[in-house]
Every structure is written in C-alpha cells, then in structure tokens.
Design an enzyme around this catalytic site. Structure first.
Site, PDB file in Angstrom:
ATOM      1  N   HIS A 112      18.253 -27.374 -19.685  1.00  0.00           N
ATOM      2  CA  HIS A 112      16.900 -27.007 -20.139  1.00  0.00           C
ATOM      3  C   HIS A 112      16.247 -28.270 -20.689  1.00  0.00           C
ATOM      4  CE1 HIS A 112      13.648 -24.674 -21.616  1.00  0.00           C
ATOM      5  NE2 HIS A 112      14.191 -24.053 -22.633  1.00  0.00           N
ATOM      6  N   HIS A 120      14.321 -26.178 -10.158  1.00  0.00           N
ATOM      7  CA  HIS A 120      13.794 -25.334 -11.234  1.00  0.00           C
ATOM      8  C   HIS A 120      14.003 -23.883 -10.852  1.00  0.00           C
ATOM      9  CE1 HIS A 120      11.048 -23.715 -14.226  1.00  0.00           C
ATOM     10  NE2 HIS A 120      11.158 -24.871 -14.824  1.00  0.00           N
ATOM     11  N   ASP A 134      10.993 -32.994 -16.244  1.00  0.00           N
ATOM     12  CA  ASP A 134      11.863 -33.956 -16.923  1.00  0.00           C
ATOM     13  C   ASP A 134      12.163 -35.207 -16.121  1.00  0.00           C
ATOM     14  OD1 ASP A 134      12.282 -32.610 -19.349  1.00  0.00           O
ATOM     15  OD2 ASP A 134      13.548 -31.177 -18.313  1.00  0.00           O
TER      16      ASP A 134
HETATM   17  N1  CMC Z   1      20.835 -31.119  -7.862  1.00  0.00           N
HETATM   18  C1  CMC Z   1      21.588 -30.719  -6.805  1.00  0.00           C
HETATM   19  N2  CMC Z   1      21.673 -29.446  -6.396  1.00  0.00           N
HETATM   20  C2  CMC Z   1      20.989 -28.541  -7.072  1.00  0.00           C
HETATM   21  C3  CMC Z   1      20.173 -28.885  -8.188  1.00  0.00           C
HETATM   22  C4  CMC Z   1      20.122 -30.231  -8.553  1.00  0.00           C
HETATM   23  N3  CMC Z   1      19.370 -30.620  -9.590  1.00  0.00           N
HETATM   24  N4  CMC Z   1      19.598 -27.759  -8.677  1.00  0.00           N
HETATM   25  C5  CMC Z   1      20.026 -26.760  -7.910  1.00  0.00           C
HETATM   26  N5  CMC Z   1      20.856 -27.222  -6.941  1.00  0.00           N
HETATM   27  C6  CMC Z   1      21.493 -26.451  -5.876  1.00  0.00           C
HETATM   28  C7  CMC Z   1      22.691 -25.668  -6.389  1.00  0.00           C
HETATM   29  O1  CMC Z   1      23.868 -26.392  -6.279  1.00  0.00           O
HETATM   30  C8  CMC Z   1      22.654 -24.458  -5.498  1.00  0.00           C
HETATM   31  O2  CMC Z   1      23.176 -24.832  -4.252  1.00  0.00           O
HETATM   32  P1  CMC Z   1      24.052 -23.771  -3.385  1.00  0.00           P
HETATM   33  O3  CMC Z   1      23.106 -22.702  -3.001  1.00  0.00           O
HETATM   34  O4  CMC Z   1      24.604 -24.556  -2.240  1.00  0.00           O
HETATM   35  O5  CMC Z   1      25.142 -23.290  -4.320  1.00  0.00           O
HETATM   36  C9  CMC Z   1      21.153 -24.190  -5.289  1.00  0.00           C
HETATM   37  O6  CMC Z   1      20.534 -25.488  -5.457  1.00  0.00           O
HETATM   38  C10 CMC Z   1      20.559 -23.218  -6.296  1.00  0.00           C
HETATM   39  O7  CMC Z   1      20.899 -23.656  -7.609  1.00  0.00           O
HETATM   40  P2  CMC Z   1      21.076 -22.695  -8.867  1.00  0.00           P
HETATM   41  O8  CMC Z   1      21.867 -23.420  -9.898  1.00  0.00           O
HETATM   42  O9  CMC Z   1      21.585 -21.373  -8.392  1.00  0.00           O
HETATM   43  O10 CMC Z   1      19.562 -22.497  -9.300  1.00  0.00           O
HETATM   44  P3  CMC Z   1      19.043 -22.167 -10.742  1.00  0.00           P
HETATM   45  O11 CMC Z   1      17.712 -21.553 -10.568  1.00  0.00           O
HETATM   46  O12 CMC Z   1      20.042 -21.397 -11.537  1.00  0.00           O
HETATM   47  O13 CMC Z   1      18.929 -23.614 -11.393  1.00  0.00           O
HETATM   48  C11 CMC Z   1      18.243 -25.417 -12.708  1.00  0.00           C
HETATM   49  C12 CMC Z   1      17.809 -24.146 -11.981  1.00  0.00           C
HETATM   50  C13 CMC Z   1      17.043 -26.044 -13.373  1.00  0.00           C
HETATM   51  C14 CMC Z   1      19.293 -25.038 -13.776  1.00  0.00           C
HETATM   52  C15 CMC Z   1      18.881 -26.383 -11.665  1.00  0.00           C
HETATM   53  O14 CMC Z   1      17.949 -26.692 -10.646  1.00  0.00           O
HETATM   54  C16 CMC Z   1      19.423 -27.660 -12.309  1.00  0.00           C
HETATM   55  O15 CMC Z   1      20.546 -27.666 -12.793  1.00  0.00           O
HETATM   56  N6  CMC Z   1      18.604 -28.758 -12.322  1.00  0.00           N
HETATM   57  C17 CMC Z   1      18.996 -29.981 -12.984  1.00  0.00           C
HETATM   58  C18 CMC Z   1      18.727 -29.863 -14.483  1.00  0.00           C
HETATM   59  C19 CMC Z   1      17.257 -29.971 -14.796  1.00  0.00           C
HETATM   60  O16 CMC Z   1      16.574 -30.860 -14.303  1.00  0.00           O
HETATM   61  N7  CMC Z   1      16.801 -29.086 -15.669  1.00  0.00           N
HETATM   62  C20 CMC Z   1      15.412 -29.120 -16.160  1.00  0.00           C
HETATM   63  C21 CMC Z   1      14.627 -27.927 -15.740  1.00  0.00           C
HETATM   64  S1  CMC Z   1      12.888 -28.172 -16.015  1.00  0.00           S
HETATM   65  C22 CMC Z   1      12.728 -28.207 -17.731  1.00  0.00           C
HETATM   66  C23 CMC Z   1      12.787 -26.861 -18.315  1.00  0.00           C
HETATM   67  O17 CMC Z   1      11.849 -26.079 -18.105  1.00  0.00           O
HETATM   68  O18 CMC Z   1      13.783 -26.595 -19.009  1.00  0.00           O
END
Ligand code: CMC
Length: 428
Positions: A267, A306, A362
C-alpha cells in the site's frame, strides 16, 4: 421494464430465490435465506474484498478501466491544476468547494492547531534515533487520543470538527518532529505565516535561519502531491479506518490503525519499496535482467499494478509532470533513467500487458521526494499526511450511515470438528 432482481436457483434443493438489486449490488445478507439446513445460510466468500462493496460512498469515484479519478465529482486533473491541498481537503470532507470565507476560516483553523503538546515531544524523544518515522507517526498520532479524551464523543459534530482540525494540522508536525529526531536535529516549530506545505518544509528543513523561506516550486510540487494522495475510496487504509472506527473508538486511534495499514509495502510503503528496487537494479542496462526475474516470479515490479486501475493511474501521469519541475530546481535524479527504462520495457512486455499492469502513484513519487532531500523512510509518512483528510471523510461518512454496523466479517470454518482435550503425556 426489466425487473431489478436476481433469480437464483439452488441446485442442492431445487428452490428458487428472488433477490433485489439496488445500485448495481445485491445485499450479501439476502443470500442467507438460501440454505439446506436450519443453521447454515449461504455466505459470500471474498478474501481481500475483490468484489464486495463494504459501503455506499459519495466521496471519491474511480473508474479503473478508463483511468479516471474524481473527488466529489471533480476530475483529479482539474483539482491538481487549480486547487490547493487545503481546499481539496475541505472538498473531500464537506462535499463542496468552499467559498472565500469558508476557505479562510478552514485555513485559519488548520493553521492554528499545528502545535503539539510538549509531552508528545518527550514521546518522540524516547524513540531510538534509527526508529522508522512511520512507526513514530503511528505511535504519536495514537497517543494524541490521550491528550484529547473528549474526542471519544464521536457523535457530536463540534467535537468531530475540533479533532478534524487537530488531525490535519498536527500530522505534519508529528512527521516533521519524527524526521528531525532521526537526524538528532532540534525540532523546528510550526510557522503560521507559511502555507500548509511551506510550513511542513519549514519543520523538515529549517536550520539556523531566523525565518525559513520555502522554494515556491517545491512548495507547490508538494502541495500537488498532497492533493493526489488525499483520498482513494475504499483502499486498504480507508478500510482500516472504517473498520476500526466502526467500533466507535476515537478518531486518533482509528487514524493510527489506518496509518499502520498504509505502512505496508503493498500500500503506502510502495514508494519506499520503489526506490529500494531502483537502487538495487543500479543501472539502466540491468533492467531487462530485473524484468526477467519479476516475470519468473522473483519479486514484483514495485510501483506497478493496482487493484482498481487496469490502465495508467491518472495520478502517476500528473506526478511525472511534477517530477520534471522538481528536477529543474534540484537537478535530475539519476534513478530516473532506470525508472523510465523499466516503464518502457514493462509497457511493451506481454506479461505486464496481459495483466494490465501500469505505473501507479508510487512509481515516480519516491523519485521526487528523494530529489527534495527526503530519506526513503519518510516516503510513507508523506503519504499519510495528506491521506488523513480522506480517512476522516471516510470515517465520518461511516458514522453518519444508518446502514453501517460494527465491522465483523464472517468466515468459512474448515478446522477440526469437536474433540476432547488431550493431556500432555498422551500427546505424540
Ligand atoms: N509486478 C509483477 N507482477 C505483478 C505485479 C507487479 N507489481 N502486480 C501484480 N502482478 C501480477 C501477479 O503476480 C498476478 O499474476 P498471476 O495472475 O500470474 O498470478 C497478477 O498480476 C494479479 O496480481 P494480484 O496480486 O492478484 O493483484 P492485486 O489486485 O491483488 O494486486 C497490488 C494489487 C497493488 C497489490 C499489486 O499490483 C502489487 O503488489 N503491486 C506492487 C506494489 C505497489 O506498487 N503497490 C502500490 C499500489 S498504489 C498505492 C496505493 O493506493 O496503495
């Protein structure tokens, strides 16, 4: 006219149920009537709230597929260009843009609540000099509840207003003091002649000069960054604020919980994680190798992806423009080249395209903060300060919503059936 209902057939029993649809949603409690035995009604299973609305809200609108963000109906691009952080905070909290007098009163009230009790200073003093400033902020904002016990009267409008002024006003002071403590510098007290962000820069950077003069480009850049971070509907920390607030605790304790939720690297801690990642990559030519690792499941590309945006995060677009202005004053951040290369490769790579992973807020904000002379530890703190307005708005909306109740999710129990206690000597 089509009926605003959903018909469900339970194939276990052959029974049909008609459930009403309102505002594009069904009530999860309506599923409870669908049952095979007296005890067990159907529940919806949704870890991480992937498709569960926990509230109705009028504050922030996001269309993740089209990359749209609006506060109270106003597009983020217009607000970032024309408004100030304090005006935006007013809009988010009260629903309308303030008129001239309202803005003056609001600004006055925020400005004149910035000093913290000297005993809070002692709390900060007691932390180790290497203490993460986010840990200091979470602790001290929680500690404020003990200084304002009247804050418990959460259903009294006047009391809520007073805590709103205090929280929005004192968060920069707590953050500034936490930063100065980490450097062993004397605390820099608030200067009421300065703007909200000008004063924050004063509390961070004032040295021996009698009067701190913020650089207007950096002051405005920070103000825009604060606008972009002011609210983001039901994100992890807003959910923490509402969930903890639903127990009717005072707002300082609820903000401490929200700030703790923000601290995590998925986050608000992501901006810090982005910088660490860029430093770890080290140079532009190492980017393809890093992307390969990410695609192979070794870590994530921080600052990308995201839960809601499946398009370029509109805040990231605005931040990219601010970065150029800040670099003009402070010099180009050498990590920028690595970031641009990462973005270029990721946006043309199938792995990221297929998963709709774009830069989020970010990805570039950390580079700006670093150029402003702030250490990485301070990045999540710089997110928490402006988000306080959003947290309070979400909390107040929750308190005023007759539909809301103590947040208490259900579980699907898969554990052991009833069994008898085993004495120690009989355990293997
Ligand atoms: N790098 C590589 N792969 C990714 C990433 C990433 N940053 N984010 C998602 N994926 C992949 C993930 O591995 C999954 O792949 P598969 O379908 O093959 O298993 C797919 O994309 C879906 O990911 P998810 O984790 O199920 O998606 P989510 O909606 O739960 O995750 C997130 C959202 C923000 C937690 C994630 O994109 C992430 O970890 N990003 C990096 C951390 C980040 O930048 N966070 C800041 C968010 S913006 C600020 C805020 O509002 O807090």
């Amino acid at each position: 006219m089509p009926s605003e209902t959903l018909t469900i057939t339970d194939n276990r029993t052959g029974k049909q149920y008609e459930i009403s649809i309102k505002n594009g949603a069904i009530k999860a409690t309506d599923l409870f009537q669908i049952r095979i035995s007296e005890e067990e009604g159907l529940v919806s299973y949704d870890p991480g709230f992937m498709n569960t609305a926990s509230c109705q809200s009028k504050i922030t609108y996001i269309d993740g597929d089209r990359g749209i963000l609006r506060y109270r109906g106003y597009p983020i691009e217009q607000i970032a260009e024309k408004s100030s952080y304090l005006e935006t905070a007013y809009l988010i909290l009260y629903g309308e843009l303030p008129n001239k007098t309202q803005l003056e009163d609001w600004t006055h009230n925020i400005t004149f609540h910035s000093i913290i009790h000297e005993n809070i200073k002692k709390v900060i003093d007691s932390f180790h000099h290497e203490a993460h400033p986010m840990g200091v902020l979470i602790s001290t904002v929680g500690a404020l509840s003990t200084f304002y016990p009247e804050a418990k009267k959460i259903f009294d409008v006047k009391t809520r207003r007073a805590q709103t002024y205090r929280l929005i006003s004192k968060m920069p002071t707590l953050a500034g003091f936490a930063y100065r403590h980490s450097l062993g510098l004397p605390y820099s007290y608030p200067d009421n002649d300065l703007s909200y962000t000008g004063n924050f820069l004063n509390m961070l950077f004032k040295m021996t000069e009698l009067k701190y003069k913020p650089n207007p480009v950096l002051e405005r850049a920070l103000d825009i960054l604060f606008i972009l971070h002011a609210d983001h509907e039901q994100n992890c920390s807003a959910n923490a604020m509402r969930s903890v607030g639903s127990s009717q605790v005072d707002p300082y304790s609820a903000v401490a919980a929200a700030a703790a939720a923000l601290y995590g690297p998925l986050h608000g801690g992501a901006n810090e994680a982005v910088l660490r990642m860029l430093m770890e990559i080290g140079s532009k030519d190492k980017v393809p190798e890093f992307i390969k690792k990410v695609k192979g499941g070794e870590g994530r590309l921080m600052g990308f992806g995201h839960r809601v945006y499946k398009n370029y995060d509109p805040r990231a677009k605005i931040i990219k423009e601010i970065a150029d202005q800040v670099f003009e004053v402070r010099g180009r951040n050498p990590l920028l080249d690595i970031a641009l290369e990462l973005e270029r490769i990721a946006l043309s790579d199938d792995y990221f395209i297929k998963r709709k992973l774009y830069p989020n807020v970010d990805f570039y904000s950390g580079l700006i903060y670093q150029s402003m002379g702030l250490p990485m530890d301070m990045f999540p703190v710089l997110f928490a300060i402006p988000r306080t307005a959003g947290w309070i708005a979400q909390w107040e909306e929750m308190l005023m919503d007759a539909d809301q109740k103590l947040a208490r999710p259900k579980q699907v129990y898969l554990g052991a059936e009833i069994r008898d206690y085993v004495p120690m000597e009989k355990r293997s």
